[in-house]
Write a protein that holds these residues in place. Structure first.
Motif, PDB file in Angstrom:
ATOM      1  N   GLN A  94      79.282 -53.750  67.256  1.00  0.00           N
ATOM      2  CA  GLN A  94      79.830 -52.455  66.857  1.00  0.00           C
ATOM      3  C   GLN A  94      79.706 -51.433  67.993  1.00  0.00           C
ATOM      4  O   GLN A  94      80.637 -50.652  68.246  1.00  0.00           O
ATOM      5  CB  GLN A  94      79.076 -51.916  65.638  1.00  0.00           C
ATOM      6  N   LEU A  95      78.577 -51.425  68.662  1.00  0.00           N
ATOM      7  CA  LEU A  95      78.336 -50.460  69.728  1.00  0.00           C
ATOM      8  C   LEU A  95      79.273 -50.687  70.907  1.00  0.00           C
ATOM      9  O   LEU A  95      79.750 -49.725  71.533  1.00  0.00           O
ATOM     10  CB  LEU A  95      76.880 -50.528  70.169  1.00  0.00           C
ATOM     11  N   ARG A  99      82.613 -49.268  69.912  1.00  0.00           N
ATOM     12  CA  ARG A  99      82.598 -47.803  69.915  1.00  0.00           C
ATOM     13  C   ARG A  99      82.571 -47.269  71.353  1.00  0.00           C
ATOM     14  O   ARG A  99      83.214 -46.256  71.656  1.00  0.00           O
ATOM     15  CB  ARG A  99      81.387 -47.309  69.142  1.00  0.00           C
ATOM     16  N   SER A 139      78.993 -39.935  70.844  1.00  0.00           N
ATOM     17  CA  SER A 139      79.331 -40.325  69.478  1.00  0.00           C
ATOM     18  C   SER A 139      78.102 -40.900  68.795  1.00  0.00           C
ATOM     19  O   SER A 139      77.217 -41.467  69.449  1.00  0.00           O
ATOM     20  CB  SER A 139      80.462 -41.363  69.478  1.00  0.00           C
ATOM     21  N   TRP A 140      78.055 -40.726  67.474  1.00  0.00           N
ATOM     22  CA  TRP A 140      76.993 -41.318  66.655  1.00  0.00           C
ATOM     23  C   TRP A 140      77.540 -42.520  65.903  1.00  0.00           C
ATOM     24  O   TRP A 140      78.718 -42.554  65.533  1.00  0.00           O
ATOM     25  CB  TRP A 140      76.457 -40.309  65.640  1.00  0.00           C
ATOM     26  N   LEU A 141      76.669 -43.482  65.665  1.00  0.00           N
ATOM     27  CA  LEU A 141      77.017 -44.628  64.819  1.00  0.00           C
ATOM     28  C   LEU A 141      75.906 -44.831  63.799  1.00  0.00           C
ATOM     29  O   LEU A 141      74.737 -44.980  64.170  1.00  0.00           O
ATOM     30  CB  LEU A 141      77.175 -45.899  65.663  1.00  0.00           C
ATOM     31  N   HIS A 142      76.259 -44.801  62.535  1.00  0.00           N
ATOM     32  CA  HIS A 142      75.313 -45.059  61.438  1.00  0.00           C
ATOM     33  C   HIS A 142      75.889 -46.197  60.593  1.00  0.00           C
ATOM     34  O   HIS A 142      77.040 -46.133  60.161  1.00  0.00           O
ATOM     35  CB  HIS A 142      75.123 -43.830  60.540  1.00  0.00           C
ATOM     36  N   ASP A 143      75.094 -47.211  60.338  1.00  0.00           N
ATOM     37  CA  ASP A 143      75.578 -48.320  59.511  1.00  0.00           C
ATOM     38  C   ASP A 143      74.389 -49.183  59.093  1.00  0.00           C
ATOM     39  O   ASP A 143      73.252 -48.956  59.542  1.00  0.00           O
ATOM     40  CB  ASP A 143      76.591 -49.160  60.281  1.00  0.00           C
TER      41      ASP A 143
END
Length: 238
Positions: A98-99, A102, A112-116
């Protein structure tokens, strides 16, 4: 023809016959046996397993005496099993993919933030102590990351909180083979709960990891390069 028909007629069941009966009882939802006999069986398993599987014996005893209170598992003990580390790594790879995706979307100077979160199902190997504590369980990994691009490089950092959990309920399957006790029907646990001689409870364990990494763009048609480093936060171990 037996040498002594009268003696054989009154002889009790052999150990192999009793194991066969226990195996067949495992095919039923209820054992049909007196509750005191079932209590004695589980007490015998607890006492007989302390020298070989002390954690499993402790949790079975809690099933009998813990009144349903949840139990926190030692993360150090839990992560000593390869199947747990494999589930952990599976979720780490999911976050890494995912990273990378992104990172490719970021413009120069952007953040950017990624939450999952990801769930990994775990099936313990037969014969391990984890198998006698929890045959099937779940590892839920919740991650929060920040990505920042500087030219062709994207810096990544974040935290993942892992929660392992499983209800101790003797509800899945038909029977389990326990050394020196043979085939023990899962229905024994159900009967004891129904008779209020035992209580189901929740098992869980938590640990935290941090991530530091970078993604470097590559020129077409070459792919970019990624590197990720995971570290265990020791203070969060159970």
């Amino acid at each position: 023809m037996p040498l002594n028909p009268d003696l054989e007629q009154h002889a009790g069941p052999t150990p192999s016959m009793e194991r066969t009966r226990m195996f067949l009882r495992g095919l039923r939802r209820r054992t049909g046996r007196p509750v005191p006999e079932l209590v004695a069986l589980f007490r015998s398993i607890i006492d007989g397993g302390r020298d070989f599987h002390p954690i499993a014996s402790d949790f079975l005893e809690h099933f009998m005496d813990g009144a349903g209170a949840s139990r926190t598992m030692s993360s150090r003990w839990l992560r000593s099993f390869k199947v747990i580390k494999k589930a952990e790594r599976k979720n780490q790879h999911r976050f890494e993919r995912q990273l990378v995706r992104r990172a490719r979307q970021l413009g120069d100077g952007e953040s950017s933030w990624l939450h999952d979160y990801w769930d990994a199902r775990i099936n313990a190997f037969i014969g391990t102590e984890l198998f006698y504590v929890s045959r099937m369980s779940l590892l839920r990994s919740q991650g929060s990351f920040v990505l920042t691009r500087d030219g062709p490089e994207v810096r990544v950092s974040g935290t993942v909180r892992h929660r392992w959990f499983d209800p101790y309920d003797w509800d899945r399957g038909r029977w389990v083979y326990i050394p020196r006790h043979g085939f023990v029907p899962i229905a024994v646990g159900r009967d004891l709960v129904a008779a209020d001689q035992a209580r189901n409870f929740l098992m869980e364990s938590r640990h935290v990891q941090t991530l530091e990494g970078r993604c470097v763009d590559g020129r077409w048609p070459r792919r970019g390069r990624e590197s990720f480093g995971w570290s265990l936060v020791r203070a969060a171990e159970g």
